[in-house]
Scaffold this active site. Structure first.
Site, PDB file in Angstrom:
ATOM      1  N   CYS A  67       0.856  -1.198   0.000  1.00  0.00           N
ATOM      2  CA  CYS A  67       0.000   0.000   0.000  1.00  0.00           C
ATOM      3  C   CYS A  67       0.882   1.233   0.000  1.00  0.00           C
ATOM      4  CB  CYS A  67      -0.890   0.039   1.242  1.00  0.00           C
ATOM      5  SG  CYS A  67      -2.209  -1.170   1.269  1.00  0.00           S
TER       6      CYS A  67
ATOM      7  N   GLU B 153       2.470  -4.028  -5.642  1.00  0.00           N
ATOM      8  CA  GLU B 153       1.368  -4.982  -5.659  1.00  0.00           C
ATOM      9  C   GLU B 153       0.177  -4.374  -6.397  1.00  0.00           C
ATOM     10  OE1 GLU B 153      -1.136  -6.388  -1.995  1.00  0.00           O
ATOM     11  OE2 GLU B 153       0.817  -7.365  -1.925  1.00  0.00           O
TER      12      GLU B 153
END
Length: 517
Positions: A373, A407
């Site tokens: 994140c 990601e």
């Protein structure tokens, strides 16, 4: 414009009055997500169709255009599932999500084809810059977002003229190398450029608009199966963090009793949430923290980075996730922070180290993810801090001796930041190449990846996105026009914040030894 004789229920659609960016009235179509009654006055929570969820809001009845009201379609009666009474059929979108989540995460769609070693390894650069047919300059924000999600949507055809017309441009090499040159080969209709390497579905979402199957392990990625009415609605009105008051964009699972408060107070050093200003003042007399817990791994000027172990500092990590979820829609929150490291960026003044943003990553990633994140808090956005977070994530990968990739999926703002960072970093390397003995210098895709720690698939996708790769005389060449060069130089002049590797004090750990968790 509301007609009180007509009952507006959840699921109805109708135009709703709002102000656009230039403060003009507009009536976009919106869906009613919830209705509440306060002292006899109804309020409606609306989601504007085709708008980002962060614009969702509570509106009064006078902002509704009842004349164009669309009632929700009735669901067709279907046999009860598993013989359970009251079962409702799931929507087609939910079924697609459930089917995709049952697929193994090593799905064949996520594999990237290997880059041809014979043709896409060595790269040479001619020093001459010619003003010829222009190539698009560095991408705009809107283009960046679209191309990041759909990398294959850019024009893949590139035509060249006959060999005789460009004989002085480059000699035909026998080893099938890739050459970079600052010429632009003018296009000719009818000839298609060959593809450079494989598809890039691992580095970005699939080009057909359907995201690849979400991963099921060790991640904060949301599979959207939790996307019900509750999580679609913002539940916190306002957050006070230090001297700033923030309006959350999305739902965050703070305790239910706090969602009715006008303002939720947070300690800006330990991020503990409190229900009143008096509670916050009492807490500040006891809180000894003036910086995030953990090790300070970087300091230059007023900017510092702290590494926080999700297992050792669980309370802080969970509070950080709760705050971040207010501004990240595509991630789901897990209270198990043990598998993650959090890198918090702060700005220092006489009162302490104030949080600017952060990124997290898994301690052990089997897919070379160096970031899970990333968030820059709204009051610090558009100052270059996002790129600084991305840059230090790759510096850490450099120290670890690895290449990394973020990601997926990234948020819309994350996609813009990454595409811009990759473009600037790769162009910086290509423009610094010097010719030797009058010959074009050579560099391989692998060497670019090693220098930058950017995964090879991301390097290739960025070159394709910038439309630099062309096929000419049996080899791949990269063409840098004056527009590309000038656009890059303008972008770099605005980029004042950079990571200084000399100020980084970081020792990687071997997390494969479970005892260190």
């Amino acid at each position: 414009m509301a007609d009180h004789s007509v009952e507006i229920t959840e699921g109805c659609r109708l135009p709703v009055l709002r102000k656009n960016q230039v403060n003009e009235d507009e009536w976009p179509l919106a869906e009613i997500l919830s209705v509440k009654d306060i002292l006899g006055k109804k309020l409606y929570y609306v989601h504007y169709i085709d708008f980002n969820k962060r614009l969702d809001e509570w509106v009064t009845p006078d902002r509704l255009d009842i004349k164009k009201l669309q009632f929700p379609k009735k669901e067709a009666k279907t046999p009860m599932k598993d013989g359970l009474p009251g079962s409702r059929p799931s929507s087609p979108e939910r079924d697609v999500v459930r089917e995709s989540t049952l697929q193994p995460c090593c799905d064949s769609r996520r594999k990237t084809l290997p880059t041809p070693k014979r043709k896409a390894e060595s790269v040479s650069l001619a020093t001459q810059v010619t003003a010829v047919t222009p190539v698009p300059s560095l991408p705009s924000s809107a283009e960046a977002s679209q191309a990041s999600v759909y990398p294959a949507m850019r024009d893949s055809s590139f035509s060249i003229k006959s060999r005789d017309e460009h004989e002085p441009l480059a000699s035909l090499t026998t080893n099938g190398t890739t050459s970079i040159q600052r010429h632009l080969i003018p296009p000719q209709p009818g000839r298609k450029r060959k593809s450079c390497g494989g598809t890039d579905e691992d580095s970005q979402d699939s080009s057909d608009g359907i995201p690849s199957a979400p991963r099921m392990t060790g991640s904060l990625v949301s599979d959207r199966s939790h996307d019900d009415i509750v999580t679609r609605m913002k539940n916190i009105d306002c957050i006070e963090l230090g001297r700033h008051r923030l309006k959350p964009w999305y739902f965050s699972p703070y305790p239910q009793e706090l969602t009715s408060l006008l303002i939720l107070y947070l300690c800006e050093f330990c991020l503990k949430y409190l229900k009143s200003l008096k509670c916050l003042q009492r807490h500040l007399t006891k809180c000894n923290l003036r910086h995030p817990p953990g090790n300070e791994i970087y300091r230059k000027g007023t900017i510092s980075f702290f590494e926080i172990d999700g297992r050792k500092n669980k309370a802080y990590s969970q509070n950080l996730c709760l705050l971040a979820k207010c501004f990240l829609d595509h991630k789901t929150l897990y209270y198990d922070t043990d598998p993650f490291l959090f890198y918090v960026m702060t700005e220092y003044d006489s009162k302490g180290f104030h949080i600017v943003g952060y990124f997290s990553k898994e301690k052990e990633s089997t897919e070379d993810y160096n970031l899970a994140c990333i968030l820059t808090l709204p009051h610090y956005q558009r100052r270059g801090y996002g790129k600084l977070l991305i840059e230090i994530s790759y510096e850490l990968s450099q120290v670890e001796g690895k290449t990394g990739t973020p990601e997926k999926p990234l948020s819309d703002l994350g996609l813009l930041s990454y595409r811009s960072y990759w473009s600037q970093t790769i162009l910086e390397i290509l423009m610094d190449l010097k010719s030797e003995n009058g010959e074009r210098p050579q560099i391989t895709i692998n060497e670019i990846s090693e220098i930058t720690s950017v995964k090879k698939e991301d390097v290739i996708s960025t070159l394709q996105y910038l439309n630099l790769i062309n096929y000419y005389k049996g080899q791949y060449i990269l063409t840098l026009s004056e527009d590309i060069v000038e656009g890059h130089e303008r972008a770099m002049q605005k980029r004042h914040l950079r990571i200084d590797p000399k100020c980084l004090h970081f020792t990687p750990k071997d997390w494969s030894k479970r005892g260190k968790w």
